[in-house]
Design a protein around this motif. Structure first.
Motif, PDB file in Angstrom:
ATOM      1  N   SER A  73      14.684   8.547  20.420  1.00 41.36           N
ATOM      2  CA  SER A  73      14.633   8.858  18.996  1.00 41.36           C
ATOM      3  C   SER A  73      13.726   7.880  18.259  1.00 41.36           C
ATOM      4  CB  SER A  73      16.038   8.803  18.388  1.00 41.36           C
ATOM      5  OG  SER A  73      16.883   9.730  19.031  1.00 41.36           O
ATOM      6  N   THR A  74      13.878   6.599  18.568  1.00 39.40           N
ATOM      7  CA  THR A  74      13.047   5.575  17.934  1.00 39.40           C
ATOM      8  C   THR A  74      11.580   5.785  18.273  1.00 39.40           C
ATOM      9  OG1 THR A  74      14.879   4.016  18.102  1.00 39.40           O
ATOM     10  CG2 THR A  74      12.701   3.092  17.690  1.00 39.40           C
ATOM     11  N   GLN A 134      10.110   8.364  16.003  1.00 42.58           N
ATOM     12  CA  GLN A 134       9.884   7.800  14.681  1.00 42.58           C
ATOM     13  C   GLN A 134       8.622   6.939  14.660  1.00 42.58           C
ATOM     14  OE1 GLN A 134      13.431   5.714  13.496  1.00 42.58           O
ATOM     15  NE2 GLN A 134      14.719   7.546  13.569  1.00 42.58           N
ATOM     16  N   LYS A 135       8.440   6.139  15.684  1.00 43.39           N
ATOM     17  CA  LYS A 135       7.249   5.287  15.761  1.00 43.39           C
ATOM     18  C   LYS A 135       5.977   6.123  15.865  1.00 43.39           C
ATOM     19  CE  LYS A 135       9.366   1.108  17.697  1.00 43.39           C
ATOM     20  NZ  LYS A 135       9.430   0.199  18.881  1.00 43.39           N
ATOM     21  N   ASP A 188      20.278   9.563  13.825  1.00 41.14           N
ATOM     22  CA  ASP A 188      21.566   8.877  13.914  1.00 41.14           C
ATOM     23  C   ASP A 188      22.704   9.757  13.424  1.00 41.14           C
ATOM     24  OD1 ASP A 188      20.310   6.636  14.871  1.00 41.14           O
ATOM     25  OD2 ASP A 188      20.042   5.742  12.883  1.00 41.14           O
ATOM     26  N   LYS A 205      16.691   5.273  22.240  1.00 41.39           N
ATOM     27  CA  LYS A 205      15.345   4.799  22.529  1.00 41.39           C
ATOM     28  C   LYS A 205      14.320   5.916  22.329  1.00 41.39           C
ATOM     29  CE  LYS A 205      12.710   2.387  26.117  1.00 41.39           C
ATOM     30  NZ  LYS A 205      12.743   1.836  27.505  1.00 41.39           N
TER      31      LYS A 205
END
Length: 769
Positions: A418-419, A422-423, A403, A416
């Motif tokens: 980026s998330t 992370q997941k 971010d 999306k």
């Protein structure tokens, strides 16, 4: 500001066998015991990347130029990164008199003088890390050292194997993890550069800002960010933190980033984005992405340098040099007709590590699920990216900085994507069996998770830590201690920590010990006593009492005279503790639990210090009321002799709990056996006595036989491999008849005829052959 780099750091010389540490001055580096031979001497300075090894080399060269180290007429200094490119080949003459420095005249005569006087030559190879993948150096012999061309690998082989310039002094700097000893049969002296102490960190920061209006506020700001201040134990990290702090204060900011990843993202942002047009920013971002790919390609080969003409474009080269990410250097020419070649090397290992992590996140060809393989927590083999040891931490941190506006400007990913990354990391760490990780991998996991600053991950790891955590023999740096402390604090479990031989500093030990959920800890005796003395001086009696109750000593193995001295200091500390606790709580009878509960003590000082150490040990043995097992063999021939046996026997009446006494292999004769026999009945709990492999004869056996009936607790007696004959064996057997409590008598001796021993065994089955 550069003068701040030269703040003196502590040099520690290490005995690799006993791991004793002695502080030394720079002027003592080349001092060694006199040797009869005039062969090549090898000196090694170890230190993690950024600890100041290269600065030390510069200072040594400066000292030499000012008249110190006068035993050397020639000093040659080489950066291993710059001379170890695989395509480059040198003769010894070229390496010394072309690559390093070219004399204006007389090269041939100077080189001949060097060959004839190798003892007057010091060769410094800085940054041996660039060569650490060469497991087996080839045999090398230069028949014509002024002409024969070799790779630097081959030249170093010839120098180390004493085939080239035998008699010179070789001085290497290297990281502790690098495979230094596989290519050296003998290292004459090893030293390690320790990092800045908290006081030295403050001094560095003060010097950095001494001409700045922000001097006081900068020190306060950095110290307030404990994690970044812990990283300031490394001079290089301290410089980066100071640079960022200066930038923040100039822009009116009042806080610093909380992680190392943020520090370096801000560092790059400040370096290349200030006062730039949008067009220039776009060009810089493209150059940064290309530079990140170059960093990764070199890093995979354990390299940080390359020939400048191999860079993809002039723009990238100018970008890297302009902002200080690259440093240029020149190659030697084999002839005047050759065109001069230049190379480029990353200016700092941290910059290359960060750029490698940046590349992995920006590279479109890398799938999200493949990113986790670069963390390598599960691999039991050599970690493939351990040369880029900070890269996994930056990689994990960048995944959770998606971010950040500057990072977003570098990446074409949407929120999306980026998330999703992370997941991927969350899923990977959830599946990890944290309890199976070795200490090094566990520390790496803690660092990576800390860099994410993700509450779920931090809590997940904290809840899955094993209650018994051992870092025995694992070096714990101030940042290691900080992340361990912060994650332990999140857990509701109680922990037992083993911090022995971890080189943990006093502040780190104090921080961990003060945690309420650290119920027990083991640490080096000297470190522990030093902490307690500090707490006593500051009158922090509450923490002093709490830490003494958590400290575990049992079992204790003394390997050096220092161990015995530390044990004596511990006993002395107990006397002081009585006064402290009495002052704090009114209690008059206080014992340090570790002293009260010590049950097993092993003594393994060896023949050189065995007697001296024992004479000191016996003075404090009475302080350990629960001592059950005293082992003066411990696979080490201590050679305490008759004098040691007599001294020990005098304290037998105080050892009321002693059940096992091992005096094997100690050169005890009949005289020592007589003194022991006189005092042995005063050991009311003794069950096992071993006098294996001493020099006891029949007179000693006779004295032992006389007291056996009085030793009613004894169950096993071992007198094997002495000089007892059939006469002494018979006396022991006769005494054994009066001792129904003894279950086993082991007395095979080469001096007892086999038939006699066999006959005695038939008379009493408790005799072992």
């Amino acid at each position: 500001k550069n003068s701040a780099k030269a703040v003196e750091k502590e040099l520690v010389t290490c005995s690799l066998r006993e791991k004793e540490k002695i502080d030394i001055d720079r002027s003592q580096i080349f001092q060694m015991p006199q040797r009869k031979d005039l062969e090549t001497k090898v000196i090694v300075v170890l230190g993690k990347a950024g600890m100041g090894k290269s600065i030390l080399v510069q200072k040594i060269c400066q000292d030499w130029s000012n008249g110190q180290f006068s035993q050397f007429e020639f000093v040659f200094w080489f950066d291993c990164e710059q001379i170890s490119l695989p395509e480059k080949r040198y003769s010894l003459k070229e390496l010394l008199l072309e690559f390093f420095v070219k004399p204006q005249e007389g090269s041939k005569e100077i080189f001949e003088y060097i060959l004839q006087n190798p003892a007057k030559v010091l060769l410094v190879f800085d940054g041996f890390k660039g060569l650490h993948d060469h497991e087996n150096f080839p045999r090398c012999s230069a028949s014509q050292p002024e002409k024969d061309l070799f790779s630097i690998k081959e030249l170093l082989s010839g120098l180390i194997q004493k085939k080239i310039l035998n008699g010179c002094t070789l001085f290497f700097t290297a990281r502790p993890k690098d495979k230094l000893y596989q290519c050296m049969s003998k290292v004459d002296k090893t030293m390690e550069i320790a990092g800045f102490s908290p006081q030295q960190r403050e001094l560095y920061i003060t010097k950095y800002f001494e001409d700045s209006p922000y001097c006081d506020s900068a020190l306060k700001l950095i110290k307030g960010c404990e994690y970044l201040f812990s990283h300031c134990y490394s001079p290089v990290m301290c410089r980066f933190v100071c640079f960022l702090c200066e930038t923040v204060l100039e822009m009116g900011g009042k806080s610093l980033p909380s992680t190392l990843t943020e520090v370096f993202l801000k560092f790059f942002q400040q370096k290349i984005m200030l006062m730039q047009t949008d067009v220039k920013n776009t060009q810089n971002q493209e150059s940064l992405t290309t530079l990140a790919r170059i960093a990764w390609c070199l890093g995979e080969k354990h390299q940080s340098a390359m020939k400048s003409d191999l860079l993809p474009s002039k723009e990238v080269k100018e970008f890297a040099l302009k902002y200080g990410f690259f440093l240029p250097f020149a190659f030697t020419r084999h002839s005047d007709s050759e065109e001069e070649e230049f190379g480029s090397t990353f200016s700092d290992f941290v910059i290359q590590n960060f750029l490698c992590a940046l590349h992995l996140l920006l590279a479109e060809e890398l799938k999200d699920k493949n990113l986790t393989k670069y963390l390598s927590f599960l691999s039991k083999k050599k970690k493939p990216y351990n040369w880029l040891d900070l890269m996994p931490r930056f990689l994990a941190g960048l995944m959770f900085l998606q971010d950040d506006p500057y990072f977003c400007s570098l990446s074409n990913e949407d929120a999306k994507q980026s998330t999703k990354k992370q997941k991927t990391l969350l899923k990977y760490i959830r599946r990890l069996q944290i309890n199976t990780l070795c200490p090094e991998r566990l520390l790496e996991l803690l660092h990576c998770v800390y860099e994410t600053q993700n509450n779920y991950l931090l809590q997940h790891v904290a809840l899955r830590l094993e209650p018994d955590l051992s870092f025995l023999g694992i070096v714990l740096t101030p940042p290691d201690v900080h992340v361990l402390h912060s994650i332990l604090k999140r857990s509701r479990k109680e922990f037992s920590l083993d911090l022995r031989n971890s080189s943990i500093d006093m502040e780190g030990l104090k921080a961990l010990v003060s945690l309420r959920n650290v119920a027990l800890f083991r640490a080096s005796l000297s470190d522990t006593v030093r902490l307690w003395k500090s707490l006593e001086q500051t009158k922090d009696y509450e923490l002093l009492k709490a830490s003494t109750e958590k400290f575990v000593l049992d079992p204790f193995k003394a390997k050096t005279m220092k161990d015995i001295s530390d044990l004596s200091d511990l006993v002395e500390m107990q006397e002081k503790m009585m006064n402290c606790v009495q002052e704090a709580s009114g209690c008059t009878n206080y014992e340090i639990p570790a002293i009260r509960n010590l049950r097993k003590l092993e003594f393994a000082l060896g023949p050189a210090c065995g007697l001296q150490g024992l004479l000191k040990l016996v003075k404090i043995l009475a302080a350990f009321p629960s001592l059950q097992h005293l082992d003066l063999d411990a696979l080490s021939e201590n050679g305490i002799g008759d004098e040691g046996a007599k001294s020990l026997s005098e304290v037998f009446p105080t050892l009321t709990s002693l059940e096992t006494l091992n005096l094997s292999q100690n050169k005890i004769t009949d005289l020592g056996a007589e003194n022991l026999a006189t005092a042995l009945p005063s050991l009311p709990s003794l069950k096992t006595l071993s006098l294996y492999n001493n020099n006891i004869c029949d007179f000693g056996a006779e004295n032992l036989a006389k007291v056996l009936p009085a030793m009613t607790s004894l169950r096993v007696l071992d007198v094997q491999y002495n000089k007892i004959t059939g006469v002494g064996a018979q006396q022991l057997t006769d005494s054994l008849r009066k001792c129904p409590h003894i279950k086993n008598l082991v007395m095979w001796n080469p001096t007892i005829p086999y038939g006699v021993l066999e006959h005695l065994q038939q008379l009493d089955s408790r005799i072992s052959v």
